[in-house]
Scaffold this motif. Structure first.
Motif, PDB file in Angstrom:
ATOM      1  N   ALA A   1      89.014  13.304  60.931  1.00  0.00           N
ATOM      2  CA  ALA A   1      87.718  12.767  61.346  1.00  0.00           C
ATOM      3  C   ALA A   1      86.928  13.802  62.142  1.00  0.00           C
ATOM      4  O   ALA A   1      85.712  13.932  61.975  1.00  0.00           O
ATOM      5  N   ALA A   2      87.622  14.543  62.992  1.00  0.00           N
ATOM      6  CA  ALA A   2      86.964  15.603  63.752  1.00  0.00           C
ATOM      7  C   ALA A   2      86.412  16.664  62.808  1.00  0.00           C
ATOM      8  O   ALA A   2      85.288  17.162  62.976  1.00  0.00           O
ATOM      9  N   SER A   3      87.193  17.010  61.797  1.00  0.00           N
ATOM     10  CA  SER A   3      86.749  17.989  60.807  1.00  0.00           C
ATOM     11  C   SER A   3      85.519  17.482  60.062  1.00  0.00           C
ATOM     12  O   SER A   3      84.588  18.246  59.766  1.00  0.00           O
ATOM     13  N   ALA A   4      85.494  16.189  59.756  1.00  0.00           N
ATOM     14  CA  ALA A   4      84.349  15.610  59.049  1.00  0.00           C
ATOM     15  C   ALA A   4      83.084  15.661  59.908  1.00  0.00           C
ATOM     16  O   ALA A   4      81.976  15.897  59.402  1.00  0.00           O
ATOM     17  N   LYS A   5      83.238  15.443  61.215  1.00  0.00           N
ATOM     18  CA  LYS A   5      82.063  15.528  62.090  1.00  0.00           C
ATOM     19  C   LYS A   5      81.520  16.953  62.148  1.00  0.00           C
ATOM     20  O   LYS A   5      80.311  17.180  62.227  1.00  0.00           O
ATOM     21  N   MET A   6      82.414  17.926  62.110  1.00  0.00           N
ATOM     22  CA  MET A   6      81.968  19.318  62.074  1.00  0.00           C
ATOM     23  C   MET A   6      81.205  19.592  60.773  1.00  0.00           C
ATOM     24  O   MET A   6      80.167  20.258  60.777  1.00  0.00           O
TER      25      MET A   6
ATOM     26  N   ILE B   1      74.636  24.408  56.003  1.00  0.00           N
ATOM     27  CA  ILE B   1      75.833  25.141  55.597  1.00  0.00           C
ATOM     28  C   ILE B   1      76.770  24.191  54.852  1.00  0.00           C
ATOM     29  O   ILE B   1      77.087  23.103  55.355  1.00  0.00           O
ATOM     30  N   PRO B   2      77.244  24.562  53.662  1.00  0.00           N
ATOM     31  CA  PRO B   2      78.066  23.657  52.829  1.00  0.00           C
ATOM     32  C   PRO B   2      79.517  23.545  53.292  1.00  0.00           C
ATOM     33  O   PRO B   2      80.456  23.795  52.532  1.00  0.00           O
ATOM     34  N   TRP B   3      79.704  23.179  54.527  1.00  0.00           N
ATOM     35  CA  TRP B   3      81.046  23.072  55.093  1.00  0.00           C
ATOM     36  C   TRP B   3      81.769  21.870  54.505  1.00  0.00           C
ATOM     37  O   TRP B   3      81.170  20.814  54.270  1.00  0.00           O
TER      38      TRP B   3
ATOM     39  N   THR C   1      78.582  30.342  63.123  1.00  0.00           N
ATOM     40  CA  THR C   1      77.536  29.361  63.407  1.00  0.00           C
ATOM     41  C   THR C   1      78.132  27.962  63.511  1.00  0.00           C
ATOM     42  O   THR C   1      77.814  27.189  64.422  1.00  0.00           O
ATOM     43  N   VAL C   2      79.020  27.657  62.590  1.00  0.00           N
ATOM     44  CA  VAL C   2      79.645  26.325  62.585  1.00  0.00           C
ATOM     45  C   VAL C   2      80.563  26.148  63.786  1.00  0.00           C
ATOM     46  O   VAL C   2      80.473  25.164  64.522  1.00  0.00           O
TER      47      VAL C   2
ATOM     48  N   CYS D   1      78.888  23.540  66.309  1.00  0.00           N
ATOM     49  CA  CYS D   1      79.218  22.186  65.860  1.00  0.00           C
ATOM     50  C   CYS D   1      80.395  21.566  66.589  1.00  0.00           C
ATOM     51  O   CYS D   1      80.718  20.404  66.341  1.00  0.00           O
ATOM     52  N   ASN D   2      81.046  22.310  67.454  1.00  0.00           N
ATOM     53  CA  ASN D   2      82.143  21.707  68.207  1.00  0.00           C
ATOM     54  C   ASN D   2      81.657  20.567  69.086  1.00  0.00           C
ATOM     55  O   ASN D   2      82.390  19.624  69.366  1.00  0.00           O
ATOM     56  N   ALA D   3      80.392  20.663  69.533  1.00  0.00           N
ATOM     57  CA  ALA D   3      79.848  19.618  70.394  1.00  0.00           C
ATOM     58  C   ALA D   3      79.741  18.282  69.662  1.00  0.00           C
ATOM     59  O   ALA D   3      79.676  17.226  70.290  1.00  0.00           O
ATOM     60  N   SER D   4      79.729  18.340  68.321  1.00  0.00           N
ATOM     61  CA  SER D   4      79.614  17.102  67.550  1.00  0.00           C
ATOM     62  C   SER D   4      80.944  16.374  67.457  1.00  0.00           C
ATOM     63  O   SER D   4      81.010  15.233  67.015  1.00  0.00           O
ATOM     64  N   ILE D   5      82.001  17.051  67.857  1.00  0.00           N
ATOM     65  CA  ILE D   5      83.327  16.432  67.824  1.00  0.00           C
ATOM     66  C   ILE D   5      83.588  15.795  69.181  1.00  0.00           C
ATOM     67  O   ILE D   5      83.822  16.476  70.170  1.00  0.00           O
TER      68      ILE D   5
END
Length: 315
Positions: free
Chosen positions: A70-75, A85-87, A162-163, A167-171
């Motif tokens: 789930a954390a990976s999905a939020k990133m 970015i197509p993460w 960049t990710v 994007c860590n803040a989104s987790i």
């Protein structure tokens, strides 16, 4: 024997992921009926699993994978929506893998463990390959290519940065509560963490270890007095860093003695007895801790189910 041996293949969500019936131990706790809590241990030789009373208040390895997924999905959501970015997120297995449920606190104790892993800690195939225990199977690379998230590693370094940097803040909790030391820092959990000290000082455990050692010696195994945090002695030749025919044969001898002396059942029964009063004393703390985990799992599973696209390649 060095039984307490841990190997972990760390999830790197920003790069890539290296991918019988249970029976309660009799009389594990006299307080289990009055407290409303399950204070008994469960041993299942068919799956090589053991559940101590205190284990029920922590997340399992499979539950950790769900939370990390789930954390990976939020990133991935952050990378796509904010930066284009197509993460791709890292998915978790739908059910626990066999190696995730095998109990290794006191080394191998079933033929399944001995035959598959020798004296090493049970691991997934990907972990065995990544840690150098086995060579890559012929179809291993092809199977890895089927995992969409592996494409993340082929992105330019500046894009990956960049990710990871933005994007860590989104987790946020609860998906990453397992990384929060506060969750498992209560006095009850700390006493459970230290409950082995109570076990090894019990005269019944001392007798169980003596019986096991005598069995080893009767089988011609060499035993030294140098032990570790769990065992007061070591079996010569045990190598938890190698899986080969010699280690498998030795592990089977070790398992045979544990069976002959009923070692695991005896020790687990004592361990459950030592944990029971701790759980009763700190029931409120531990129940709240488990609720935090369950709430996190509910939110994580809901987020994963509602965002299947985040686990797929962007087209």
């Amino acid at each position: 024997m060095s039984a307490r041996f841990g190997i972990s293949v760390i999830w790197v969500v920003c790069l890539a992921f290296v991918s019988g019936c249970s029976e309660p131990v009799d009389d594990a706790s006299a307080g289990s009926e009055t407290s409303g809590l399950n204070l008994e241990a469960e041993i299942d030789p068919e799956t090589s699993s053991v559940i101590l009373p205190g284990d029920r208040f922590k997340e399992t390895e499979h539950e950790t994978w769900i939370l990390q997924s789930a954390a990976s999905a939020k990133m991935a959501q952050c990378a796509r929506e904010k930066y284009g970015i197509p993460w791709v997120a890292v998915s978790s297995p739908a059910t626990p893998l066999p190696s995730q449920t095998m109990w290794y606190e006191l080394g191998p104790w079933t033929q399944q463990m001995a035959n598959e892993f020798g004296n090493a800690k049970p691991m997934t195939e990907a972990e065995l390959v990544a840690n150098g225990y086995i060579e890559e199977p012929a179809d291993f690379a092809a199977r890895r290519e089927e995992k969409p998230h592996l494409a993340n590693a082929s992105l330019p370094d500046d894009v990956i940065n960049t990710v990871t940097e933005n994007c860590n803040a989104s987790i946020t909790a609860p998906e990453l509560h397992f990384g929060d030391s506060k969750l498992y820092s209560g006095p009850g959990q700390q006493e459970l963490n230290n409950s082995w000290e109570l076990v090894k000082n019990d005269e019944r455990a001392t007798q169980a270890f003596d019986d096991l050692r005598q069995c080893y010696e009767n089988r011609g195994l060499k035993v030294s007095n140098s032990g570790d945090a769990y065992f007061p002695f070591t079996v010569a030749g045990v190598d938890p860093y190698t899986i080969n025919e010699q280690q498998i044969l030795l592990a089977n001898e070790i398992v045979a003695c544990k069976d002959e002396t009923d070692f695991i059942q005896r020790i687990v029964k004592i361990w459950a007895e030592k944990q029971a009063p701790i759980i009763e004393q700190y029931a409120d703390e531990l129940v709240a801790q488990r609720k935090t985990i369950d709430d996190g799992l509910d939110e994580a599973e809901t987020f994963i189910a509602s965002h299947p696209d985040l686990f797929q390649t962007v087209r």
